[in-house]
Scaffold this motif. Sequence first.
Motif, PDB file in Angstrom:
ATOM      1  N   LEU A  44       2.474   2.271  10.663  1.00 51.31           N
ATOM      2  CA  LEU A  44       2.252   1.839   9.275  1.00 51.31           C
ATOM      3  C   LEU A  44       3.499   1.179   8.703  1.00 51.31           C
ATOM      4  CD1 LEU A  44       0.334   4.986   7.981  1.00 51.31           C
ATOM      5  CD2 LEU A  44      -0.633   2.690   8.193  1.00 51.31           C
ATOM      6  N   LYS A  45       4.654   1.782   8.947  1.00 48.22           N
ATOM      7  CA  LYS A  45       5.908   1.209   8.444  1.00 48.22           C
ATOM      8  C   LYS A  45       6.179  -0.149   9.108  1.00 48.22           C
ATOM      9  CE  LYS A  45       8.464   3.007   5.988  1.00 48.22           C
ATOM     10  NZ  LYS A  45       8.570   2.991   4.507  1.00 48.22           N
ATOM     11  N   ALA A  46       5.926  -0.226  10.420  1.00 45.51           N
ATOM     12  CA  ALA A  46       6.165  -1.482  11.137  1.00 45.51           C
ATOM     13  C   ALA A  46       5.251  -2.589  10.642  1.00 45.51           C
ATOM     14  CB  ALA A  46       5.959  -1.272  12.641  1.00 45.51           C
ATOM     15  N   MET A  47       4.061  -2.220  10.147  1.00 50.86           N
ATOM     16  CA  MET A  47       3.109  -3.212   9.640  1.00 50.86           C
ATOM     17  C   MET A  47       3.327  -3.522   8.163  1.00 50.86           C
ATOM     18  SD  MET A  47      -0.345  -2.103  11.749  1.00 50.86           S
ATOM     19  CE  MET A  47      -1.346  -3.420  11.048  1.00 50.86           C
ATOM     20  N   CYS A  71      -3.581   7.547  -3.156  1.00 52.59           N
ATOM     21  CA  CYS A  71      -3.112   6.636  -2.106  1.00 52.59           C
ATOM     22  C   CYS A  71      -4.208   5.645  -1.704  1.00 52.59           C
ATOM     23  CB  CYS A  71      -2.620   7.416  -0.893  1.00 52.59           C
ATOM     24  SG  CYS A  71      -3.850   8.506  -0.164  1.00 52.59           S
ATOM     25  N   ASP A  72      -3.776   4.555  -1.079  1.00 52.37           N
ATOM     26  CA  ASP A  72      -4.688   3.494  -0.644  1.00 52.37           C
ATOM     27  C   ASP A  72      -5.309   3.772   0.720  1.00 52.37           C
ATOM     28  OD1 ASP A  72      -3.978   1.330  -2.754  1.00 52.37           O
ATOM     29  OD2 ASP A  72      -2.030   1.940  -1.964  1.00 52.37           O
ATOM     30  N   LEU A  73      -4.609   4.582   1.512  1.00 52.92           N
ATOM     31  CA  LEU A  73      -4.991   4.736   2.910  1.00 52.92           C
ATOM     32  C   LEU A  73      -4.559   6.113   3.395  1.00 52.92           C
ATOM     33  CD1 LEU A  73      -5.824   3.609   5.759  1.00 52.92           C
ATOM     34  CD2 LEU A  73      -3.523   2.617   5.898  1.00 52.92           C
ATOM     35  N   GLN A 115       0.815  -1.208   0.000  1.00 52.78           N
ATOM     36  CA  GLN A 115       0.000   0.000   0.000  1.00 52.78           C
ATOM     37  C   GLN A 115       0.857   1.269   0.000  1.00 52.78           C
ATOM     38  OE1 GLN A 115      -2.350  -0.565   3.582  1.00 52.78           O
ATOM     39  NE2 GLN A 115      -4.146  -1.135   2.383  1.00 52.78           N
ATOM     40  N   THR A 116       0.220   2.350  -0.419  1.00 44.33           N
ATOM     41  CA  THR A 116       0.762   3.689  -0.232  1.00 44.33           C
ATOM     42  C   THR A 116      -0.183   4.426   0.698  1.00 44.33           C
ATOM     43  OG1 THR A 116       1.806   3.784  -2.409  1.00 44.33           O
ATOM     44  CG2 THR A 116       1.318   5.885  -1.337  1.00 44.33           C
ATOM     45  N   ALA A 117       0.364   4.996   1.771  1.00 43.62           N
ATOM     46  CA  ALA A 117      -0.453   5.677   2.769  1.00 43.62           C
ATOM     47  C   ALA A 117       0.025   7.106   2.961  1.00 43.62           C
ATOM     48  CB  ALA A 117      -0.408   4.934   4.103  1.00 43.62           C
ATOM     49  N   ARG A 124       4.914   2.508   1.221  1.00 42.29           N
ATOM     50  CA  ARG A 124       5.296   3.913   1.164  1.00 42.29           C
ATOM     51  C   ARG A 124       4.349   4.722   2.047  1.00 42.29           C
ATOM     52  NH1 ARG A 124       5.704   1.672  -3.557  1.00 42.29           N
ATOM     53  NH2 ARG A 124       3.514   2.099  -4.034  1.00 42.29           N
ATOM     54  N   VAL A 125       4.947   5.544   2.919  1.00 45.30           N
ATOM     55  CA  VAL A 125       4.162   6.387   3.821  1.00 45.30           C
ATOM     56  C   VAL A 125       4.647   7.826   3.696  1.00 45.30           C
ATOM     57  CG1 VAL A 125       3.362   6.791   6.178  1.00 45.30           C
ATOM     58  CG2 VAL A 125       3.914   4.459   5.439  1.00 45.30           C
TER      59      VAL A 125
END
Length: 348
Positions: free
Chosen positions: A188-191, A238-240, A170-172, A195-196
């Motif tokens: 988000l990065k840990a999961m 973005c997805d999220l 995903q891209t968030a 790309r955040v």
Amino acid sequence: MEGTMKVAVMTGIGKIDYETRPIPQPKAGEVLVKLEYVGICGSDLHYYESGRIGGFIVEPPFVLGHEPGGTVVEVGEGVTHLKAGDRVALEPGKTCGHCEFCRTGRYNLCPDVIFFATPPVDGVFSEYVAHEAGLCFKLPENVSTMEGALIEPLAVGFHAARQGGAEAGQTAVVTGAGCIGLVSMMALKAMGVSRVYVSDVMEKRLEKALELGADGVVNARKEDTVEAVNRLTGGAGCDLVIETAGAEITTRQAIAMTKKGATIVLVGYSATGELTLPVSTALDKELTFKTVFRYRHIYPMAIEAVAQGKVNLKGIVTNFFDFNDLQNAMDQSVSDKANIVKAVVKIS
């Protein structure tokens, strides 16, 4: 343990004094914790500045603080999983355990929760606290009690990421780079989110986001956030979106910069409690909206993420203050939000 302790008390709007109170005695199922660090949360600042958040109204004298870490010094009857000397992070909300929400595992929605520093329940800007042993989580050797204090905001970030269905590929985008925005980005990065990106209007906070692992940042004071996200995603969107700013403009941006079928998680509270949004656009895109109220079942995974080096909690702290300097800590945190991203109070 017999004796007295120092307690910082909000005695009026913008006013902190100190009192001496008896050290609490742990009841059956509780432990007594000597507090070492307590984070200053945005809600503490709201209560300090205005005396209320929505329907929660402070009636002084009141004790702020709900992000504690410390060391167990005494255990109550029946407590077997903790002992004196264990370092712990304290989850601040004790729920009833028998309502519909507790029985279905959604205990953060319990209507009878007793939560530190939520009126009329006192918080933990004090030297000791007696707390439910099941809500005190032992910290691994490589996790400090300062990091333990910050597990509370990190839990909000992980809950937001979970609510959004965060996953690899995903891209968030995280709107808002305050403490909750930063921990959401790290969660988000840990999961595994690929790309955040983070947007904000304060440059120092964006620099902190890059330092902590954001893939890119957008200074919304200097460029159009939606156009920037479209550029960064090659026009796909973005997805999220994790919306932590609590502003109408950022929520409208979230709707505009998501792709069809995306998810928006609302975390930040708006100043008025109301937003006017382009619902027709959200309908056309078939967006999913999720909201966040605190967290549930998060502390163990959040602590493990810190222990494994997946989340740099130490990195979000910009300022430390001594317990005896709490008035100044609160005043500076209110007046210098551009530079103070996260302040922590050293109790002992």
